[in-house]
Design a protein around this motif. Structure first.
Motif, PDB file in Angstrom:
ATOM      1  N   GLU A 113      41.420  53.863 106.110  1.00 52.15           N
ATOM      2  CA  GLU A 113      40.206  54.641 105.851  1.00 52.15           C
ATOM      3  C   GLU A 113      39.367  54.795 107.109  1.00 52.15           C
ATOM      4  N   VAL A 114      39.330  53.748 107.923  1.00 57.92           N
ATOM      5  CA  VAL A 114      38.630  53.846 109.205  1.00 57.92           C
ATOM      6  C   VAL A 114      39.299  54.909 110.081  1.00 57.92           C
ATOM      7  N   LEU A 115      40.635  54.902 110.096  1.00 61.13           N
ATOM      8  CA  LEU A 115      41.355  55.927 110.861  1.00 61.13           C
ATOM      9  C   LEU A 115      41.007  57.308 110.335  1.00 61.13           C
ATOM     10  N   ARG A 116      40.941  57.454 109.015  1.00 57.34           N
ATOM     11  CA  ARG A 116      40.609  58.752 108.434  1.00 57.34           C
ATOM     12  C   ARG A 116      39.266  59.265 108.947  1.00 57.34           C
ATOM     13  N   VAL A 117      38.227  58.414 108.924  1.00 57.61           N
ATOM     14  CA  VAL A 117      36.905  58.887 109.322  1.00 57.61           C
ATOM     15  C   VAL A 117      36.840  59.111 110.830  1.00 57.61           C
ATOM     16  N   PHE A 134      47.609  60.269 109.951  1.00 55.38           N
ATOM     17  CA  PHE A 134      46.606  60.998 109.168  1.00 55.38           C
ATOM     18  C   PHE A 134      47.273  62.116 108.364  1.00 55.38           C
ATOM     19  N   VAL A 135      48.107  62.913 109.021  1.00 55.09           N
ATOM     20  CA  VAL A 135      48.752  64.034 108.339  1.00 55.09           C
ATOM     21  C   VAL A 135      49.700  63.542 107.252  1.00 55.09           C
ATOM     22  N   ASP A 136      50.459  62.483 107.543  1.00 52.88           N
ATOM     23  CA  ASP A 136      51.470  62.008 106.596  1.00 52.88           C
ATOM     24  C   ASP A 136      50.881  61.255 105.413  1.00 52.88           C
ATOM     25  N   GLN A 137      49.761  60.542 105.634  1.00 52.99           N
ATOM     26  CA  GLN A 137      49.259  59.649 104.590  1.00 52.99           C
ATOM     27  C   GLN A 137      47.837  59.934 104.118  1.00 52.99           C
ATOM     28  N   LEU A 138      47.024  60.541 104.975  1.00 54.19           N
ATOM     29  CA  LEU A 138      45.592  60.570 104.696  1.00 54.19           C
ATOM     30  C   LEU A 138      45.011  61.964 104.493  1.00 54.19           C
ATOM     31  N   ALA A 139      45.719  62.994 104.964  1.00 48.85           N
ATOM     32  CA  ALA A 139      45.140  64.341 104.895  1.00 48.85           C
ATOM     33  C   ALA A 139      44.954  64.773 103.444  1.00 48.85           C
ATOM     34  N   ASP A 140      43.787  65.276 103.156  1.00 42.93           N
ATOM     35  CA  ASP A 140      43.444  65.774 101.820  1.00 42.93           C
ATOM     36  C   ASP A 140      43.469  67.293 101.864  1.00 42.93           C
ATOM     37  N   LEU A 141      44.516  67.892 101.273  1.00 42.69           N
ATOM     38  CA  LEU A 141      44.629  69.350 101.293  1.00 42.69           C
ATOM     39  C   LEU A 141      43.678  69.951 100.266  1.00 42.69           C
TER      40      LEU A 141
END
Length: 340
Positions: free
Chosen positions: A8-12, A74-81
């Protein structure tokens, strides 16, 4: 091993860096996001992300920025389309629905995709190598001039004017047209060219010269532009993001203009209709695009083949928005061409 909170830190970090172009520090994360832990705890999470080479410090004592590996996670696990808004979907339907033919719809597609993403938009023509002849038309313009039109099952239309060495009336042209369509209808382009090379021999001697002239023009048309090619728009968007590149953007612009590298890159990417794939940063080094990311999806052409469309920009891009836009436009393009 990165924890759930670490991801989640990586996401933000990715989201904040994409939005601001400024390195992201633990203090700003605590202030801007509700993690419910101290800045010291966030710093520990960031240290683990750095150990995993998912983020890096561009300068001593600065915040952190995502690495190519971090963008990949991020793209593989975290991206919210996020789904496109109703207004965006309506704009796509309206804009693409006004297209007159394949050339027009692809030109409109890249303009629209560039506007939706603020990136360079790319659309690959359906491959003519697998296309088949749908119809041949001969349109008399004057007694000694005819327009020859080749229409393929992929929606491609090739036309040119042919000056005849002798006048030909409409009834003769109608007969030639009917016999050409009987011989070529449904044939692949290579087979069509082979059939055209001997077509005049099937006609009475008095018509062979006329048929040979028409067949020569048609042969050039069915073989024209058989190689893959791209339509592009939005190169100015790349110039606006020049700060995201450590060197000059000219090699990237040259690669875009050259098309060969991009077509090879496209060929390596997944093309399932409705799916979205991304190549990020160093994954593109072999194509001279090591500081760019490419997001693509496949669309279906009337001939049944799948071609690609996508966007290209710096690695610091809004992946969630761009992936959603590429996917949506690909689906609408398939629908528009399916109705053609």
């Amino acid at each position: 091993m990165v924890s759930e909170r670490g991801l989640e830190v990586l996401r933000v970090i990715v989201q904040d860096y994409v939005a601001s172009r400024e390195p992201v520090g633990s203090k700003s994360i605590v202030e801007r996001h509700s993690f419910g832990v101290s800045a010291a705890t966030i710093r520990n999470d960031m240290a683990l992300l750095e150990d995993e080479e998912l983020i890096a410090a561009p300068h001593t004592s600065s915040g952190r920025v995502p690495t190519d590996k971090g963008y990949r996670v991020f793209v593989d696990q975290l991206a919210d389309l996020r789904p496109l808004s109703a207004a965006q979907r309506h704009a796509i339907e309206t804009f693409l629905g006004q297209s007159a033919d394949l050339d027009d719809v692809l030109a409109r597609t890249v303009r629209l995709l560039s506007q939706l993403t603020n990136q360079v938009a790319l659309v690959q023509y359906p491959s003519l190598a697998t296309s088949r002849v749908r119809h041949i038309e001969l349109v008399p313009l004057t007694p000694t001039r005819v327009m020859t039109v080749v229409i393929t099952d992929s929606g491609r239309v090739e036309q040119r004017q042919v000056d005849l060495s002798a006048p030909a009336d409409e009834s003769v042209l109608a007969d030639v047209r009917a016999r050409i369509n009987a011989a070529l209808g449904g044939a692949g382009l290579s087979d069509a060219a082979a059939r055209l090379s001997t077509l005049a021999e099937d006609f009475p001697p008095e018509r062979r010269s006329l048929v040979a002239e028409i067949a020569t023009a048609l042969t050039e048309q069915v073989l024209a532009n058989r190689q893959d090619k791209l339509v592009m728009a939005g190169a100015a968007n790349l110039a606006r993001t020049e700060q995201d590149f450590t060197g000059s953007i000219y090699p990237v612009l040259e690669a875009i203009e050259e098309q060969v590298a991009l077509l090879r890159l496209f060929a390596e990417m997944e093309v399932d209709p409705g799916g979205v794939s991304a190549r990020i940063g160093r994954e593109n080094e072999g194509f001279g695009l090591g500081e760019t990311s490419v997001v693509t999806s496949g669309y279906s052409s009337p001939g049944g083949s799948v071609a690609r469309l996508g966007v290209l920009g710096p690695t610091r891009m809004d992946y969630s928005n761009n992936m959603a836009a590429v996917r949506a436009v690909a689906r609408y393009l398939s629908r528009v061409l399916g109705d053609a």
